[in-house]
Design a protein around this motif. Structure first.
Motif, PDB file in Angstrom:
ATOM      1  N   GLY A  24       0.797  -1.217   0.000  1.00 58.99           N
ATOM      2  CA  GLY A  24       0.000   0.000   0.000  1.00 58.99           C
ATOM      3  C   GLY A  24       0.834   1.273   0.000  1.00 58.99           C
ATOM      4  N   ASP A  25       1.992   1.248   0.668  1.00 61.26           N
ATOM      5  CA  ASP A  25       2.854   2.438   0.681  1.00 61.26           C
ATOM      6  C   ASP A  25       3.390   2.748  -0.709  1.00 61.26           C
ATOM      7  N   ARG A  47       1.981   1.786  -3.591  1.00 60.88           N
ATOM      8  CA  ARG A  47       0.832   2.228  -4.397  1.00 60.88           C
ATOM      9  C   ARG A  47       0.528   3.701  -4.111  1.00 60.88           C
ATOM     10  N   HIS A  48       0.565   4.077  -2.829  1.00 56.72           N
ATOM     11  CA  HIS A  48       0.317   5.471  -2.452  1.00 56.72           C
ATOM     12  C   HIS A  48       1.383   6.396  -3.059  1.00 56.72           C
ATOM     13  N   PHE A  49       2.653   5.961  -3.048  1.00 53.92           N
ATOM     14  CA  PHE A  49       3.727   6.756  -3.652  1.00 53.92           C
ATOM     15  C   PHE A  49       3.422   7.026  -5.123  1.00 53.92           C
ATOM     16  N   GLN A  93       0.528   6.978  -6.639  1.00 53.16           N
ATOM     17  CA  GLN A  93      -0.647   7.834  -6.775  1.00 53.16           C
ATOM     18  C   GLN A  93      -0.319   9.290  -6.439  1.00 53.16           C
ATOM     19  N   THR A  94       0.566   9.497  -5.464  1.00 50.35           N
ATOM     20  CA  THR A  94       0.889  10.838  -5.001  1.00 50.35           C
ATOM     21  C   THR A  94       1.985  11.503  -5.825  1.00 50.35           C
TER      22      THR A  94
END
Length: 83
Positions: free
Chosen positions: A60-61, A63-65, A67-68
């Protein structure tokens, strides 16, 4: 604090999307060093199973990177070096 002009680039392995080929020895800019941080000359690093999970899109980290910040992503968090 900015690194000296001779230390503005670093080498790293990157991937630009999940499951994509990992490019090694890519030249990247050294990120800004925070006031309470240190620049470490990496002498060795490891890639472990959690890096594999990031590359597969399971982390998830990571994936978040993406996306951000978008690509590229530099895997690896097991580093040894000299300050």
């Amino acid at each position: 604090r900015k690194p000296s002009p001779s230390l503005i680039m670093m080498k790293g392995a990157i991937y630009t999307s999940f499951h994509s080929p990992i490019t090694t020895s890519t030249t990247l800019p050294i990120p800004p060093i925070p006031p309470d941080g240190a620049l470490i000359a990496i002498r060795a690093t490891g890639v472990c199973r959690s890096d594999w999970h990031g590359w597969k899109g399971h982390d998830g980290d990571v994936r978040h990177f993406f996306q951000t910040h978008g690509p590229p992503f530099v895997p690896g968090h097991e580093a040894s070096g000299v300050i």
